[in-house]
Each structure stands twice: as C-alpha cells, then as structure tokens.
Design a protein around this motif. Structure first.
Motif, PDB file in Angstrom:
ATOM      1  N   LYS A  66      65.125  93.110  29.366  1.00  0.00           N
ATOM      2  CA  LYS A  66      66.074  94.221  29.346  1.00  0.00           C
ATOM      3  C   LYS A  66      67.268  93.912  28.451  1.00  0.00           C
ATOM      4  CE  LYS A  66      68.551  97.108  32.648  1.00  0.00           C
ATOM      5  NZ  LYS A  66      68.840  97.331  34.060  1.00  0.00           N
ATOM      6  N   SER A  67      67.709  92.650  28.461  1.00  0.00           N
ATOM      7  CA  SER A  67      68.872  92.276  27.672  1.00  0.00           C
ATOM      8  C   SER A  67      68.890  90.767  27.471  1.00  0.00           C
ATOM      9  CB  SER A  67      70.148  92.724  28.396  1.00  0.00           C
ATOM     10  OG  SER A  67      71.275  92.541  27.587  1.00  0.00           O
ATOM     11  N   LEU A  68      69.426  90.351  26.321  1.00  0.00           N
ATOM     12  CA  LEU A  68      69.590  88.933  26.016  1.00  0.00           C
ATOM     13  C   LEU A  68      70.949  88.755  25.360  1.00  0.00           C
ATOM     14  CD1 LEU A  68      68.466  86.008  25.761  1.00  0.00           C
ATOM     15  CD2 LEU A  68      67.482  86.714  23.553  1.00  0.00           C
ATOM     16  N   SER A  69      71.741  87.839  25.895  1.00  0.00           N
ATOM     17  CA  SER A  69      73.056  87.568  25.334  1.00  0.00           C
ATOM     18  C   SER A  69      72.918  86.810  24.013  1.00  0.00           C
ATOM     19  CB  SER A  69      73.895  86.739  26.312  1.00  0.00           C
ATOM     20  OG  SER A  69      73.449  85.390  26.329  1.00  0.00           O
ATOM     21  N   ALA A  70      74.038  86.668  23.342  1.00  0.00           N
ATOM     22  CA  ALA A  70      74.112  85.746  22.216  1.00  0.00           C
ATOM     23  C   ALA A  70      73.928  84.332  22.739  1.00  0.00           C
ATOM     24  CB  ALA A  70      75.474  85.897  21.525  1.00  0.00           C
ATOM     25  N   PHE A  71      73.715  83.391  21.831  1.00  0.00           N
ATOM     26  CA  PHE A  71      73.611  81.983  22.200  1.00  0.00           C
ATOM     27  C   PHE A  71      74.998  81.360  22.058  1.00  0.00           C
ATOM     28  CE2 PHE A  71      68.866  81.659  20.832  1.00  0.00           C
ATOM     29  CZ  PHE A  71      68.516  82.467  21.892  1.00  0.00           C
ATOM     30  N   TYR A  72      75.408  80.622  23.079  1.00  0.00           N
ATOM     31  CA  TYR A  72      76.736  80.013  23.145  1.00  0.00           C
ATOM     32  C   TYR A  72      76.619  78.501  23.061  1.00  0.00           C
ATOM     33  CZ  TYR A  72      78.559  84.514  24.788  1.00  0.00           C
ATOM     34  OH  TYR A  72      78.927  85.836  24.880  1.00  0.00           O
ATOM     35  N   GLU A  73      77.353  77.898  22.153  1.00  0.00           N
ATOM     36  CA  GLU A  73      77.413  76.443  22.045  1.00  0.00           C
ATOM     37  C   GLU A  73      78.447  75.956  23.050  1.00  0.00           C
ATOM     38  OE1 GLU A  73      76.434  72.919  19.514  1.00  0.00           O
ATOM     39  OE2 GLU A  73      76.170  74.947  18.757  1.00  0.00           O
ATOM     40  N   THR A  74      78.045  75.038  23.940  1.00  0.00           N
ATOM     41  CA  THR A  74      78.939  74.591  25.005  1.00  0.00           C
ATOM     42  C   THR A  74      78.838  73.080  25.194  1.00  0.00           C
ATOM     43  OG1 THR A  74      77.276  74.891  26.755  1.00  0.00           O
ATOM     44  CG2 THR A  74      78.655  76.796  26.234  1.00  0.00           C
ATOM     45  N   GLU A  75      79.866  72.534  25.790  1.00  0.00           N
ATOM     46  CA  GLU A  75      79.878  71.117  26.142  1.00  0.00           C
ATOM     47  C   GLU A  75      79.070  70.914  27.426  1.00  0.00           C
ATOM     48  OE1 GLU A  75      81.159  68.596  24.282  1.00  0.00           O
ATOM     49  OE2 GLU A  75      81.375  70.254  22.847  1.00  0.00           O
ATOM     50  N   PRO A  76      78.499  69.726  27.615  1.00  0.00           N
ATOM     51  CA  PRO A  76      77.781  69.446  28.866  1.00  0.00           C
ATOM     52  C   PRO A  76      78.693  69.657  30.070  1.00  0.00           C
ATOM     53  CG  PRO A  76      77.368  67.728  27.259  1.00  0.00           C
ATOM     54  CD  PRO A  76      78.450  68.596  26.685  1.00  0.00           C
ATOM     55  N   TRP A  77      78.107  70.115  31.163  1.00  0.00           N
ATOM     56  CA  TRP A  77      78.833  70.378  32.405  1.00  0.00           C
ATOM     57  C   TRP A  77      78.295  69.425  33.461  1.00  0.00           C
ATOM     58  CZ3 TRP A  77      78.002  71.889  37.449  1.00  0.00           C
ATOM     59  CH2 TRP A  77      79.070  72.485  38.123  1.00  0.00           C
ATOM     60  N   GLY A  78      79.176  68.643  34.063  1.00  0.00           N
ATOM     61  CA  GLY A  78      78.769  67.769  35.157  1.00  0.00           C
ATOM     62  C   GLY A  78      78.296  66.397  34.733  1.00  0.00           C
ATOM     63  N   TYR A 100      73.127  65.330  36.610  1.00  0.00           N
ATOM     64  CA  TYR A 100      72.621  66.057  35.457  1.00  0.00           C
ATOM     65  C   TYR A 100      72.329  65.114  34.300  1.00  0.00           C
ATOM     66  CZ  TYR A 100      74.543  69.920  38.156  1.00  0.00           C
ATOM     67  OH  TYR A 100      74.823  70.808  39.154  1.00  0.00           O
ATOM     68  N   ALA A 101      71.424  65.533  33.409  1.00  0.00           N
ATOM     69  CA  ALA A 101      71.039  64.726  32.259  1.00  0.00           C
ATOM     70  C   ALA A 101      70.671  65.653  31.101  1.00  0.00           C
ATOM     71  CB  ALA A 101      69.847  63.840  32.622  1.00  0.00           C
ATOM     72  N   ASP A 102      70.582  65.065  29.899  1.00  0.00           N
ATOM     73  CA  ASP A 102      70.128  65.818  28.738  1.00  0.00           C
ATOM     74  C   ASP A 102      68.753  66.419  29.020  1.00  0.00           C
ATOM     75  OD1 ASP A 102      72.356  65.121  27.102  1.00  0.00           O
ATOM     76  OD2 ASP A 102      71.416  63.210  26.612  1.00  0.00           O
ATOM     77  N   ARG A 103      68.498  67.585  28.420  1.00  0.00           N
ATOM     78  CA  ARG A 103      67.213  68.240  28.634  1.00  0.00           C
ATOM     79  C   ARG A 103      66.934  69.245  27.517  1.00  0.00           C
ATOM     80  NH1 ARG A 103      71.096  68.907  32.254  1.00  0.00           N
ATOM     81  NH2 ARG A 103      71.912  70.929  32.785  1.00  0.00           N
ATOM     82  N   PRO A 104      65.648  69.424  27.193  1.00  0.00           N
ATOM     83  CA  PRO A 104      65.311  70.379  26.139  1.00  0.00           C
ATOM     84  C   PRO A 104      65.459  71.831  26.599  1.00  0.00           C
ATOM     85  CG  PRO A 104      63.323  69.341  26.995  1.00  0.00           C
ATOM     86  CD  PRO A 104      64.481  68.660  27.642  1.00  0.00           C
ATOM     87  N   ILE A 105      65.242  72.065  27.890  1.00  0.00           N
ATOM     88  CA  ILE A 105      65.316  73.444  28.395  1.00  0.00           C
ATOM     89  C   ILE A 105      65.682  73.407  29.879  1.00  0.00           C
ATOM     90  CG2 ILE A 105      62.863  73.586  29.005  1.00  0.00           C
ATOM     91  CD1 ILE A 105      64.903  76.475  27.455  1.00  0.00           C
TER      92      ILE A 105
END
Length: 164
Positions: free
Chosen positions: A34-46, A91-96
């Motif tokens: 139905k809808s897809l936002s823009a992609f946002y570049e963000t810093e890791p959280w947690g 939390y850890a790095d992840r591809p998705i």
C-alpha cells in the motif's frame, strides 16, 4: 483485510538492494504493498557499530493472521542472509531486520508454537513495544501515515515523533 505496518532495516551488505528485495518478497507472499517510505540512513540503536543502517517502513494490505506473518517475515530474513536474531535486547550488525509494528488496531501479546517446527515457539507483541521510542521507525511512519493512531498510546504517529 487489515493494514500491516512493517519496519525494515539493515546495516550490512547492499542495504538498499536488500530492503527492496524484502519488500518485493513480502508483497508476493503477504499482500498488496500500500505504501513504502523513503529510505533513511540512521545510526545503530542499542549498540555500537561502524556500519550505519538504512531503514524504511512499508504498509501492506493483508488477510494473513499475525502469527503467520511473523513466521513469514522470519523466513524472509533467513532467505536474505540473517541467521542470528537479537536476544535479550542484545543487538548486532545484520543484513536485514523486519519488525511487525502495527496490525490494524490490534493489541496482542502472545507466545505461539511455530507450525511444523517441533516445539519451537515465538513471541509476538503488537503494537511493537519499542516503536514509539525509535526515531528510525517514527520518521518513516510519519512520512507515510502521520495521522494514524497508536492503539495503546492514543496519539498519532506525528504526535509521538514530536515528543521524541
């Protein structure tokens, strides 16, 4: 049919390609995008990482049940290279990463057995219990659904973002 809000993110590999592929697969298996936002570049959280995230929110129209949707999103994560889930808020790095944020106005807190997985259980909370504390979720939500009401907080997404 209900509106399902899904948070998408990742900070490893070709982030944009992985987010787009996740949306493509979810659309094929779950229902209309139905809808897809823009992609946002963000810093890791947690957690700390040298890799920034790319985040987005998608809204799907679906008639699937929440438990089925959670199993489906976990399968898509594995197909796209995620094999380790965050546990106990480590939390850890992840591809998705694919998070169920909101399913209509449903409020749900449930453990359930995964069909065909011999005693494997999963936990599902709707709305997502941390979504209102995460700018990387609220900004894309406000972009595509500013006036949608959080079913527990009784505030619009725009009001929640303004309070962050």
């Amino acid at each position: 049919m209900k509106d399902l809000y899904v948070g998408l993110g990742g900070n490893l590999g070709n982030r944009e390609q992985l987010l787009n592929k996740a949306v493509e697969i979810l659309t094929e298996r779950m229902g209309e995008l139905k809808s897809l936002s823009a992609f946002y570049e963000t810093e890791p959280w947690g957690f700390h990482s040298d890799h920034s995230f790319l985040n987005a929110v998608a809204v799907f129209r679906t008639d699937k049940m929440p438990e089925e949707i959670l199993c489906l999103t976990q399968t898509v994560e594995r197909e796209l290279g995620r094999f380790r889930k965050s546990t106990a808020q480590e939390y850890a790095d992840r591809p998705i990463d694919i998070d169920l944020l909101l399913y209509g106005d449903m409020v749900l807190e449930e453990d359930f057995e995964v069909p065909g997985a011999d005693g494997v259980s999963m936990h599902l909370s709707l709305p997502h219990p941390l979504m209102h504390k995460r700018r990387f979720v609220m900004e894309p939500l406000v972009e595509i659904a500013p006036n949608v009401m959080h079913p527990l907080l009784q505030k619009t997404f725009r009001e929640i973002l303004e309070e962050l």
